[in-house]
Every structure is written in structure tokens, then in C-alpha cells.
Scaffold this motif. Structure first.
Motif, PDB file in Angstrom:
ATOM      1  N   GLY A 107       2.739   8.315   8.309  1.00  0.00           N
ATOM      2  CA  GLY A 107       1.921   9.121   7.468  1.00  0.00           C
ATOM      3  C   GLY A 107       0.534   8.991   8.575  1.00  0.00           C
ATOM      4  O   GLY A 107      -0.548   8.588   7.936  1.00  0.00           O
ATOM      5  N   GLY A 110      -2.854   5.032  10.958  1.00  0.00           N
ATOM      6  CA  GLY A 110      -3.214   4.113  10.034  1.00  0.00           C
ATOM      7  C   GLY A 110      -2.023   3.507   9.071  1.00  0.00           C
ATOM      8  O   GLY A 110      -2.094   2.399   8.483  1.00  0.00           O
ATOM      9  N   SER A 111      -1.018   4.357   9.129  1.00  0.00           N
ATOM     10  CA  SER A 111       0.127   3.767   8.274  1.00  0.00           C
ATOM     11  C   SER A 111       0.973   2.900   9.147  1.00  0.00           C
ATOM     12  O   SER A 111       1.952   2.329   8.599  1.00  0.00           O
ATOM     13  CB  SER A 111       0.929   5.079   7.872  1.00  0.00           C
ATOM     14  OG  SER A 111       0.170   5.754   6.896  1.00  0.00           O
ATOM     15  N   ILE A 112       1.042   2.824  10.457  1.00  0.00           N
ATOM     16  CA  ILE A 112       1.731   2.069  11.142  1.00  0.00           C
ATOM     17  C   ILE A 112       1.561   0.605  10.919  1.00  0.00           C
ATOM     18  O   ILE A 112       2.925   0.022  10.699  1.00  0.00           O
ATOM     19  CB  ILE A 112       1.857   2.563  12.711  1.00  0.00           C
ATOM     20  CG1 ILE A 112       2.073   3.851  12.941  1.00  0.00           C
ATOM     21  CG2 ILE A 112       2.497   1.359  13.493  1.00  0.00           C
ATOM     22  CD1 ILE A 112       2.221   4.406  14.437  1.00  0.00           C
ATOM     23  N   LEU A 114       0.576  -0.677   8.406  1.00  0.00           N
ATOM     24  CA  LEU A 114       1.291  -1.182   6.891  1.00  0.00           C
ATOM     25  C   LEU A 114       2.681  -0.913   6.733  1.00  0.00           C
ATOM     26  O   LEU A 114       3.252  -1.892   5.886  1.00  0.00           O
ATOM     27  CB  LEU A 114       0.476  -0.018   5.872  1.00  0.00           C
ATOM     28  CG  LEU A 114      -0.968  -0.037   5.979  1.00  0.00           C
ATOM     29  CD1 LEU A 114      -1.458   0.980   4.927  1.00  0.00           C
ATOM     30  CD2 LEU A 114      -1.756  -1.395   5.548  1.00  0.00           C
ATOM     31  N   SER A 115       3.337   0.020   7.482  1.00  0.00           N
ATOM     32  CA  SER A 115       4.366   0.004   7.515  1.00  0.00           C
ATOM     33  C   SER A 115       5.269  -1.357   8.273  1.00  0.00           C
ATOM     34  O   SER A 115       6.245  -1.766   7.553  1.00  0.00           O
ATOM     35  CB  SER A 115       5.231   1.197   8.166  1.00  0.00           C
ATOM     36  OG  SER A 115       4.797   2.435   7.668  1.00  0.00           O
ATOM     37  N   CYS A 194       7.018   5.459   0.238  1.00  0.00           N
ATOM     38  CA  CYS A 194       6.135   6.004   0.952  1.00  0.00           C
ATOM     39  C   CYS A 194       5.494   7.371   0.155  1.00  0.00           C
ATOM     40  O   CYS A 194       4.324   7.997   0.851  1.00  0.00           O
ATOM     41  CB  CYS A 194       6.448   6.615   2.263  1.00  0.00           C
ATOM     42  SG  CYS A 194       7.076   5.248   3.344  1.00  0.00           S
TER      43      CYS A 194
ATOM     44  N   SER B 111      -1.327   6.294   3.415  1.00  0.00           N
ATOM     45  CA  SER B 111      -1.524   4.904   3.433  1.00  0.00           C
ATOM     46  C   SER B 111      -1.844   4.489   1.932  1.00  0.00           C
ATOM     47  O   SER B 111      -1.605   3.312   1.892  1.00  0.00           O
ATOM     48  CB  SER B 111      -2.907   4.434   4.487  1.00  0.00           C
ATOM     49  OG  SER B 111      -2.570   4.678   5.645  1.00  0.00           O
ATOM     50  N   PRO B 113       0.049   4.860  -1.011  1.00  0.00           N
ATOM     51  CA  PRO B 113       1.204   4.058  -1.332  1.00  0.00           C
ATOM     52  C   PRO B 113       1.755   2.691  -0.594  1.00  0.00           C
ATOM     53  O   PRO B 113       2.006   1.824  -1.381  1.00  0.00           O
ATOM     54  CB  PRO B 113       2.311   5.279  -1.108  1.00  0.00           C
ATOM     55  CG  PRO B 113       1.836   6.531  -0.963  1.00  0.00           C
ATOM     56  CD  PRO B 113       0.720   6.392  -0.509  1.00  0.00           C
ATOM     57  N   LEU B 114       1.630   2.828   0.640  1.00  0.00           N
ATOM     58  CA  LEU B 114       1.846   1.584   1.354  1.00  0.00           C
ATOM     59  C   LEU B 114       0.831   0.589   0.913  1.00  0.00           C
ATOM     60  O   LEU B 114       1.284  -0.864   1.031  1.00  0.00           O
ATOM     61  CB  LEU B 114       1.862   1.945   2.857  1.00  0.00           C
ATOM     62  CG  LEU B 114       2.823   3.245   3.284  1.00  0.00           C
ATOM     63  CD1 LEU B 114       2.588   3.213   4.948  1.00  0.00           C
ATOM     64  CD2 LEU B 114       4.011   2.778   3.011  1.00  0.00           C
ATOM     65  N   ILE B 118       1.468  -3.370  -0.651  1.00  0.00           N
ATOM     66  CA  ILE B 118       1.099  -4.615  -0.261  1.00  0.00           C
ATOM     67  C   ILE B 118       0.229  -5.232  -1.317  1.00  0.00           C
ATOM     68  O   ILE B 118       0.349  -6.661  -1.563  1.00  0.00           O
ATOM     69  CB  ILE B 118       0.036  -4.325   1.189  1.00  0.00           C
ATOM     70  CG1 ILE B 118       1.033  -4.067   2.070  1.00  0.00           C
ATOM     71  CG2 ILE B 118      -0.464  -5.708   1.386  1.00  0.00           C
ATOM     72  CD1 ILE B 118       0.294  -3.684   3.396  1.00  0.00           C
TER      73      ILE B 118
END
Lengths: 249, 249
Positions: A107, A110-112, A114-115, A194, B111, B113-114, B118
């Protein structure tokens, strides 16, 4: 994808070559489906290192992305470009970058990171926890000629025999339940890790459960566990792609 | 923030009221600093349930956000609105929503939910792992009148005495090293869990290390661990806010 492109995915296969059980290959299979991409899948076994030597990798998944000069690759024109990507995480990033008009796996930028954390968690916490339950099932279902390789590498990694690793199943199930706490909590407020729909971080975790499903008759989740409900929803995604996958006898 | 607004944060304090050691309160402290917001902090102790009864919560952090009718709240005008938020995760969401022009705690809606995953991982995997190392240190440094409450609740949660929980420190340190694997891996490709700069998911993990730092003289990380280097970078953030925090003797 225009017809001038072709994707080929090398996947780990069991003795029954229809059974594709690698957790990391399943991450890629789900990512391809998410992007609406089709790929030819080629079964590969642990000891067939030479078959994927061209990739520089000794393990699968390996993805080959060929582009042909004309719309119809049936003309037999050689590919004008051929990209080879190994490692499921790098493949996911590649798909996101090369197919930006398809549904996003992440998403936003910024999500990369965290993923990637969640992928690393799946690989370093969830995978070993499940391995302690299914290691002998894997051994039984892989091709005869893979068995010595599998036993030697895994017994070295765990520091004991496969049979000793899985000996205390009840303790391993209790530990698994604790390991899954962050997934369970994350699912309190939403259907997928997600959000309202699944994306790559879901597939990172889901791949681990496909590994178990395809290679072992044992289900480590209790039916009333929210993680089980989430797994059901993900099994149903993309027309039941994962639910219809071949499983070992 | 315009001067007509006031933020007040109730924080867990040790016997020395300058020592604020709650991991969850530290998540909020870092989030406030990230947003460039100042808050008055009020020390609170485990057994002072009545002091925060207005919030409906029995634990801190509790954030109170008052808005006054005029620019200068020194006029003594009563607040025209007063919002009370408890639970660090809900506070972070609140700050993001109410202060959208400040630096984002989350890199977009995808970000959230991710980041919550964490946060849940930090609470359910990292926190218990560190607790097994510092539980007795906490007991020693909290206010005398909090000790019975702390011992009773924690011994019930762990099913053994505080002293028995921390008995095998070497084993707990080895387990911690394994628990931290996803953080270590995530930091291979970037300076912070969230990318080139820290954001809320970093603070969720960092709060756990501030808990240890403030209440225990023992450092559970080896100096050459990338997690230690990341912790150093985060200690230096916002003019060394966390590094300069009071620690228990």
C-alpha cells in the motif's frame, strides 16, 4: 500482460510433482494471482541445482520474465529481454515495479519496509515453529532422491534428528499458538493482515500455512482460532486458487 | 499546535518519579516528539487507579487533549473540549488523525494495519522475552506501595515467582536473540524499521528497549548487534530525547 510477455516460475515439488509445497513459492503464486498475472510453473526438486544454475540461486522460487518482440510469441521469435529473479521478496518487489497498473502488493512505498518486517517474522518465527510440527511429513512426501539432502541439511540446522525435532507435538502446538499472537491480534480489527483485502504481507504469512496444507495431513490450527478463519478467507481468494491446489496423500 | 491546545500525558513512574519506564508510554512520548508536540507529563503509579478513573482505563498511557476558546489558555478559560484517549495504539491513531499536517506516524492508510501487526508483535513476543530478563529489576525500582500489586499480577501471568521467571538469564538472552531476528533482518536494508527515518512501528519496538533502559542496569543487546545500532540511532532522535531520560539507579 500483453501476449508478448511470458512469466515462468520454478517451484518446489514433492514426489508427486503436482504437489507444490514451498512456503516461499506460495508467496509468489499468491502475488501473481493478486496482480492478475499468469505464469507457467515448472516443478523443481531440492537436488536439481543445475536446472536453476542460470539464475545464480540454489533455491526456488525463481521467476523468468521474457519479453518477445511481437505480440504473438508463438511466432518463435527469441525473447528480446529475459529477466531472472530469485528470492520471493525480490520477486514481489519486481512484480510491483514492473506491473504498477495492476493491484498493488504494497500500500505505497511506506508499506514496503513494514511488509518486509512481517515477511521476516514469518520466515524466522512462524516457519521454524511450523517446521517443528511437519518436518517428518515433508521428509515422507518429497522425492526419494531429495531425502538424503533434506535430512542432512535440516538435521544440521536443528541440531537433532528429524524425528527428535517433531517428537513433542503438544509442546510445539502450544508454542505455535503463542507465536501466532500478533496475527490473532491484528485480525481483531480487520479481515486481513493488510486491511479489508489481502496484500503481500498476508501472503507472506499464508504461504507458511500452504506449506503445511500441501505436505501434511495435520492441521495445527484450532477451528475457532481467528487465524483459521483468516486462512479460510485467503484459501478462497482468486477463485479458490490455493484451496484447489494439490496436496500430498 | 496553537497555544489554545494542551496535551497532558499520564505516565507510569518508578519510585523515583523522574523515571518513566512504561514501554507503552514511551511509544507515545516518541510519537508526540515525532509530531513536534509538547505535552505536560504527569507521573502515575500502578496502584493509583483512581487518579485515571476519569479515562475509563486502569492503566497508562492516558492522554488528555484540551482545547481552549482563546489563543491564550493562561486566561483561565475552561476548556471547550476535552478528549481523553487511553491505550498507546489508540493514542497514536488519534494523533495522526488530529494533527495531519505534522510528520506522519504511518506512511499512509495502508501502513496502519502493518504497523499494528508490528505493535502486536512487540507486545506479545518482545515484551515477554524482555520481561523474563528484567522483572526483578522492575520490582526493585517501583514505589514500595506498588510492589505487592506488581508481584501478584505478574506472578499470576507467568505462573511462577518473579525470581524464578528471571532465574536462567542466559537462556532468556538466547531466546531474545532469536525473537529479535525479524528486526535484525529488516535492518539489513535500511536504518529504521520504517525506512530511512523512524516512524511509529520503530517506536513500538523502541519503547520496549526504553523500558529496559530506564528500569534496569542490564543491557540485553550485544554491542555488535544491528538492533543495538538502530537503538542508538533512535536514542539520538529528536535531540536525544530518549537518551537523556532519567534512569533508575
Amino acid at each position: 500482460m500483453i501476449s508478448a510477455e511470458k512469466l515462468t516460475l520454478y517451484e518446489l515439488a514433492a514426489a508427486d510433482r503436482a504437489v507444490r509445497f514451498s512456503p516461499h513459492c506460495w508467496k509468489v503464486r499468491m502475488a501473481l494471482a493478486h496482480k492478475g498475472l499468469e505464469a507457467e510453473t515448472i516443478p523443481w526438486r531440492f537436488t536439481e541445482k543445475e536446472q536453476i544454475a542460470f539464475s545464480g540461486s540454489r533455491t526456488v522460487p525463481v521467476l523468468v520474465h521474457d519479453q518477445h518482440p511481437r505480440g504473438d510469441r508463438a511466432t518463435g521469435d527469441p525473447a528480446i529481454s529475459s529477466e531472472v529473479i530469485s528470492d520471493s521478496w525480490r520477486i514481489a518487489l519486481y512484480l510491483e515495479e514492473r506491473f504498477p497498473d495492476r493491484p498493488p502488493l504494497f500500500g505505497g512505498a511506506g508499506s514496503i519496509p513494514l511488509s518486509e518486517f512481517i515477511n521476516s517474522w514469518a520466515d524466522t518465527a512462524l516457519l521454524p515453529s511450523l517446521a517443528r510440527i511437519i518436518l517428518v511429513d515433508i521428509y515422507k512426501h518429497i522425492h526419494e532422491r531429495d531425502r538424503e539432502y533434506f535430512r542432512t541439511t535440516r538435521e544440521k540446522a536443528f541440531g537433532k534428528s528429524l524425528e527428535d525435532v517433531v517428537a513433542d507435538r503438544d509442546a510445539h502446538l502450544a508454542a505455535l499458538k503463542q507465536v501466532l499472537s500478533p496475527v490473532r491480534r491484528a485480525l481483531r480489527n480487520r479481515d486481513f493482515i493488510c486491511g479489508a483485502t489481502p496484500a503481500y504481507a498476508d501472503y507472506c504469512v499464508f504461504g507458511m500455512f500452504m506449506w503445511v496444507r500441501c505436505i501434511s495431513g495435520f492441521d495445527p490450527l484450532e477451528a475457532n482460532d481467528p487465524v483459521s478463519t483468516w486462512r479460510d478467507r485467503t484459501l478462497d481468494a482468486f477463485g479458490g486458487l490455493a484451496r484447489s491446489a494439490a496436496v500430498a496423500d
